[in-house]
Design an enzyme around this catalytic site. Structure first.
Site, PDB file in Angstrom:
ATOM      1  N   ASN A  10       0.879  -1.170   0.000  1.00 24.81           N
ATOM      2  CA  ASN A  10       0.000   0.000   0.000  1.00 24.81           C
ATOM      3  C   ASN A  10       0.918   1.222   0.000  1.00 24.81           C
ATOM      4  O   ASN A  10       1.461   1.585   1.033  1.00 24.81           O
ATOM      5  CB  ASN A  10      -0.894  -0.035   1.245  1.00 24.81           C
ATOM      6  CG  ASN A  10      -1.768   1.190   1.361  1.00 24.81           C
ATOM      7  OD1 ASN A  10      -1.863   1.995   0.425  1.00 24.81           O
ATOM      8  ND2 ASN A  10      -2.418   1.334   2.503  1.00 24.81           N
ATOM      9  N   TRP A  11       1.082   1.814  -1.177  1.00 24.01           N
ATOM     10  CA  TRP A  11       2.038   2.930  -1.290  1.00 24.01           C
ATOM     11  C   TRP A  11       1.512   4.205  -0.639  1.00 24.01           C
ATOM     12  O   TRP A  11       2.264   5.154  -0.449  1.00 24.01           O
ATOM     13  CB  TRP A  11       2.347   3.220  -2.768  1.00 24.01           C
ATOM     14  CG  TRP A  11       3.079   2.131  -3.494  1.00 24.01           C
ATOM     15  CD1 TRP A  11       3.423   0.891  -3.026  1.00 24.01           C
ATOM     16  CD2 TRP A  11       3.567   2.188  -4.849  1.00 24.01           C
ATOM     17  NE1 TRP A  11       4.082   0.183  -3.996  1.00 24.01           N
ATOM     18  CE2 TRP A  11       4.182   0.955  -5.127  1.00 24.01           C
ATOM     19  CE3 TRP A  11       3.523   3.160  -5.853  1.00 24.01           C
ATOM     20  CZ2 TRP A  11       4.766   0.669  -6.365  1.00 24.01           C
ATOM     21  CZ3 TRP A  11       4.100   2.877  -7.086  1.00 24.01           C
ATOM     22  CH2 TRP A  11       4.720   1.642  -7.336  1.00 24.01           C
ATOM     23  N   LYS A  12       0.210   4.232  -0.354  1.00 27.64           N
ATOM     24  CA  LYS A  12      -0.418   5.448   0.196  1.00 27.64           C
ATOM     25  C   LYS A  12      -0.095   6.648  -0.716  1.00 27.64           C
ATOM     26  O   LYS A  12      -0.022   6.469  -1.933  1.00 27.64           O
ATOM     27  CB  LYS A  12       0.012   5.664   1.647  1.00 27.64           C
ATOM     28  CG  LYS A  12      -0.214   4.399   2.491  1.00 27.64           C
ATOM     29  CD  LYS A  12      -0.106   4.601   3.971  1.00 27.64           C
ATOM     30  CE  LYS A  12      -0.347   3.284   4.681  1.00 27.64           C
ATOM     31  NZ  LYS A  12      -0.341   3.376   6.145  1.00 27.64           N
ATOM     32  N   HIS A  97      -9.591   1.460   4.231  1.00 30.29           N
ATOM     33  CA  HIS A  97      -8.375   1.616   5.029  1.00 30.29           C
ATOM     34  C   HIS A  97      -8.659   2.572   6.187  1.00 30.29           C
ATOM     35  O   HIS A  97      -9.433   3.520   6.035  1.00 30.29           O
ATOM     36  CB  HIS A  97      -7.237   2.152   4.151  1.00 30.29           C
ATOM     37  CG  HIS A  97      -5.921   2.099   4.848  1.00 30.29           C
ATOM     38  ND1 HIS A  97      -5.543   3.043   5.769  1.00 30.29           N
ATOM     39  CD2 HIS A  97      -4.921   1.181   4.801  1.00 30.29           C
ATOM     40  CE1 HIS A  97      -4.350   2.716   6.251  1.00 30.29           C
ATOM     41  NE2 HIS A  97      -3.957   1.591   5.686  1.00 30.29           N
ATOM     42  N   GLU A  99      -7.106   4.935   7.369  1.00 32.48           N
ATOM     43  CA  GLU A  99      -6.860   6.357   7.066  1.00 32.48           C
ATOM     44  C   GLU A  99      -8.050   6.954   6.313  1.00 32.48           C
ATOM     45  O   GLU A  99      -8.403   8.114   6.521  1.00 32.48           O
ATOM     46  CB  GLU A  99      -5.547   6.493   6.270  1.00 32.48           C
ATOM     47  CG  GLU A  99      -4.332   6.244   7.169  1.00 32.48           C
ATOM     48  CD  GLU A  99      -3.137   5.621   6.472  1.00 32.48           C
ATOM     49  OE1 GLU A  99      -3.048   5.672   5.232  1.00 32.48           O
ATOM     50  OE2 GLU A  99      -2.286   5.051   7.188  1.00 32.48           O
ATOM     51  N   GLU A 169      -6.177  -4.866  10.019  1.00 31.99           N
ATOM     52  CA  GLU A 169      -5.119  -3.909  10.331  1.00 31.99           C
ATOM     53  C   GLU A 169      -5.460  -3.178  11.627  1.00 31.99           C
ATOM     54  O   GLU A 169      -6.226  -2.197  11.610  1.00 31.99           O
ATOM     55  CB  GLU A 169      -4.985  -2.872   9.214  1.00 31.99           C
ATOM     56  CG  GLU A 169      -4.680  -3.467   7.858  1.00 31.99           C
ATOM     57  CD  GLU A 169      -3.990  -2.452   6.958  1.00 31.99           C
ATOM     58  OE1 GLU A 169      -2.850  -2.721   6.553  1.00 31.99           O
ATOM     59  OE2 GLU A 169      -4.578  -1.390   6.689  1.00 31.99           O
ATOM     60  N   GLY A 175       1.937   2.077  10.892  1.00 30.58           N
ATOM     61  CA  GLY A 175       2.903   3.167  10.809  1.00 30.58           C
ATOM     62  C   GLY A 175       3.544   3.511  12.143  1.00 30.58           C
ATOM     63  O   GLY A 175       4.234   4.515  12.277  1.00 30.58           O
ATOM     64  N   SER A 215       2.809  -2.372  10.385  1.00 31.00           N
ATOM     65  CA  SER A 215       4.246  -2.484  10.663  1.00 31.00           C
ATOM     66  C   SER A 215       4.839  -3.842  10.292  1.00 31.00           C
ATOM     67  O   SER A 215       5.760  -4.325  10.959  1.00 31.00           O
ATOM     68  CB  SER A 215       4.536  -2.135  12.132  1.00 31.00           C
ATOM     69  OG  SER A 215       4.140  -0.796  12.414  1.00 31.00           O
ATOM     70  N   GLY A 236       2.552  -1.138   4.325  1.00 34.35           N
ATOM     71  CA  GLY A 236       2.690   0.269   3.979  1.00 34.35           C
ATOM     72  C   GLY A 236       4.154   0.640   3.814  1.00 34.35           C
ATOM     73  O   GLY A 236       4.758   0.455   2.747  1.00 34.35           O
ATOM     74  N   GLY A 237       4.753   1.164   4.873  1.00 39.96           N
ATOM     75  CA  GLY A 237       6.115   1.699   4.819  1.00 39.96           C
ATOM     76  C   GLY A 237       7.126   0.788   4.142  1.00 39.96           C
ATOM     77  O   GLY A 237       7.906   1.229   3.291  1.00 39.96           O
TER      78      GLY A 237
END
Ligand code: PGA
Length: 252
Positions: A10-12, A97, A99, A169, A175, A215, A236-237
């Site tokens: 997930n590149w966001k 998601h 966010e 999640e 994150g 994470s 993500g990251g």
């Protein structure tokens, strides 16, 4: 049937166009060792078309959008429809998601509409669920996630539900560098599979890929993916660095 393992990035809102092309190329160039593993890149809309073209070189790599509008067309300035997503060859859409729920007021009811729109366009939802820290501390996390599934997914019939990928999640792990322990992940994934089984039967429940997100990194992916009901990750990251994501892909 053995369900698919999935490593989804997930590149966001990260990577400009050139950077995105480079990342998609680097991931696609990696040969996936386990034939039961699918790699999905969840890119910003700007990257979708090129990412699909790049991914043609590797049959294990598929492309996802990170959101869509619940309606199919019209005067909604700045929005992107499922038809647009489908027309460039993406196959998945990440929905719900945390966010999007937190910053764009997406609730279970709206997400039920988005799920329907995605499936009607012959795309597959990657449906995110998960609780905030207060809910986990209050001990009501299982009921909370069950409610998310019931209100956004359980109106589907079995054939439609079979196209859904679930991503659990926990918000407190996204994150933050804090990962749910493998035991915490397994416990929730098992509960989710049981709910699916109660609603749709064991065959559909056993064929549904349930991903863990929050994470995930090269150092913990193997242990988390090794849990019986964890079928991969939404990352993500660590999906923004080709080498890290490739190590995660190789963790099954
Ligand atoms: P993270 O994000 O891996 O950076 O925690 C996961 C996600 O939000 O999908």
């Amino acid at each position: 049937m053995k369900r698919l393992n999935i490593a989804a990035g997930n590149w966001k809102m990260n990577k400009n166009y050139e950077e995105g092309v480079d990342l998609a190329k680097a991931i696609t160039a990696h040969e996936v060792k386990d034939s039961h593993t699918m790699v999905i890149l969840g890119t910003p809309f700007i990257h979708l078309k090129t990412a699909v073209e790049v991914a043609k070189a590797n049959p294990n790599v598929k492309i996802a959008a990170q959101n869509c509008h619940q309606l199919t067309k019209g005067a909604y300035t700045g929005e992107t429809s499922v038809d647009m997503i489908r027309s460039v060859g993406a196959e998945f859409v990440i929905l719900g998601h945390s966010e999007r729920r937190a910053y764009f007021a997406e609730n279970n009811e709206l997400l039920a509409q988005k799920v329907n729109t995605v499936l009607a366009a012959d795309l597959r939802p990657i449906f995110c669920c998960g609780e905030a820290l207060e809910i986990r501390e209050a001990g009501t996390h299982i009921e909370f996630v069950a409610q998310q599934l019931k209100e956004s997914l359980f109106h589907l019939d079995g054939a439609a539900f079979a196209k859904v990928v679930i991503a659990y999640e926990p918000i407190w792990a996204i994150g933050t560098g804090v990962t749910a322990s493998p035991t915490q992940a397994q416990e929730m994934h098992n509960e989710i599979r049981q709910l699916i089984s109660d609603k749709y039967g064991a065959d559909i429940a056993n064929a549904t890929s349930i991903l863990y997100g929050g994470s995930v990194k090269p150092a913990n992916a193997k242990e988390i993916f090794g849990q019986q009901d964890v079928d991969g990750g939404l990352v993500g990251g660590a999906s923004l660095k080709a080498n890290d994501f490739i190590q995660i892909i190789d963790s099954f």
